[in-house]
Design a protein around this motif. Structure first.
Motif, PDB file in Angstrom:
ATOM      1  N   UNK A  73     -13.499  -4.393   2.977  1.00 38.29           N
ATOM      2  CA  UNK A  73     -13.922  -3.137   2.359  1.00 38.29           C
ATOM      3  C   UNK A  73     -15.422  -2.858   2.527  1.00 38.29           C
ATOM      4  N   UNK A  74     -16.223  -3.857   2.760  1.00 38.74           N
ATOM      5  CA  UNK A  74     -17.663  -3.665   2.892  1.00 38.74           C
ATOM      6  C   UNK A  74     -17.965  -2.713   4.045  1.00 38.74           C
ATOM      7  N   UNK A 129      -2.902   0.600  -3.209  1.00 41.86           N
ATOM      8  CA  UNK A 129      -3.846   1.627  -2.749  1.00 41.86           C
ATOM      9  C   UNK A 129      -5.188   0.995  -2.382  1.00 41.86           C
ATOM     10  N   UNK A 130      -5.584  -0.042  -3.110  1.00 41.20           N
ATOM     11  CA  UNK A 130      -6.820  -0.744  -2.792  1.00 41.20           C
ATOM     12  C   UNK A 130      -6.776  -1.396  -1.415  1.00 41.20           C
ATOM     13  N   UNK A 131      -5.615  -1.929  -1.045  1.00 39.68           N
ATOM     14  CA  UNK A 131      -5.470  -2.571   0.265  1.00 39.68           C
ATOM     15  C   UNK A 131      -5.400  -1.560   1.407  1.00 39.68           C
ATOM     16  N   UNK A 132      -4.917  -0.358   1.116  1.00 38.19           N
ATOM     17  CA  UNK A 132      -4.775   0.640   2.178  1.00 38.19           C
ATOM     18  C   UNK A 132      -6.148   1.079   2.671  1.00 38.19           C
ATOM     19  N   UNK A 166     -12.917   4.198   2.810  1.00 39.70           N
ATOM     20  CA  UNK A 166     -12.697   3.894   1.399  1.00 39.70           C
ATOM     21  C   UNK A 166     -13.588   4.734   0.485  1.00 39.70           C
ATOM     22  N   UNK A 167     -14.484   5.525   1.044  1.00 38.57           N
ATOM     23  CA  UNK A 167     -15.372   6.372   0.249  1.00 38.57           C
ATOM     24  C   UNK A 167     -15.318   7.791   0.799  1.00 38.57           C
ATOM     25  N   UNK A 169      -5.454  12.138   1.695  1.00 37.54           N
ATOM     26  CA  UNK A 169      -5.525  10.727   1.349  1.00 37.54           C
ATOM     27  C   UNK A 169      -4.485   9.914   2.101  1.00 37.54           C
ATOM     28  N   UNK A 170      -3.400  10.556   2.498  1.00 32.96           N
ATOM     29  CA  UNK A 170      -2.266   9.859   3.081  1.00 32.96           C
ATOM     30  C   UNK A 170      -2.283   9.981   4.602  1.00 32.96           C
ATOM     31  N   UNK A 171      -2.045   8.880   5.264  1.00 37.10           N
ATOM     32  CA  UNK A 171      -1.960   8.871   6.718  1.00 37.10           C
ATOM     33  C   UNK A 171      -0.740   9.683   7.143  1.00 37.10           C
TER      34      UNK A 171
END
Length: 98
Positions: free
Chosen positions: A64-65, A22-25, A70-71, A82-84
């Protein structure tokens, strides 16, 4: 995968794998991870640092920056999930290899 610290001892190996995924998505906000697993953004970053090679972690942090997806607070109001819509259903955290 590296062994998780005692702070994450309540998480299973499958939970840790899913959090990293989930972090990579790009489209999964940190708030979704917090809602599902109880880890805030700082805890996710710490977990990612523990679970990834240093070069992979630096690459992920660079991506991610400033990424608004992501926010949840930076997202467009039109994004309500949340899901594509193109994302396939994944069972048992298995991803098909091509």
């Amino acid at each position: 995968m590296k062994k998780a610290s005692s702070a994450y001892s309540q998480l299973t190996a499958n939970d840790i794998d899913r959090i990293v995924e989930m972090g990579w998505e790009d489209r999964t906000p940190f708030e979704a991870i917090e809602l599902q697993f109880g880890l805030n953004e700082a805890a996710v970053i710490e977990l990612m640092r523990q679970q990834m090679k240093p070069s992979s972690f630096r690459m992920w942090r660079k991506r991610m920056q400033g990424r608004s997806t992501k926010h949840a607070s930076l997202r467009s109001a039109a994004v309500t999930r949340f899901k594509c819509s193109r994302q396939r259903s994944i069972s048992m955290n298995k991803i098909s290899k091509r």
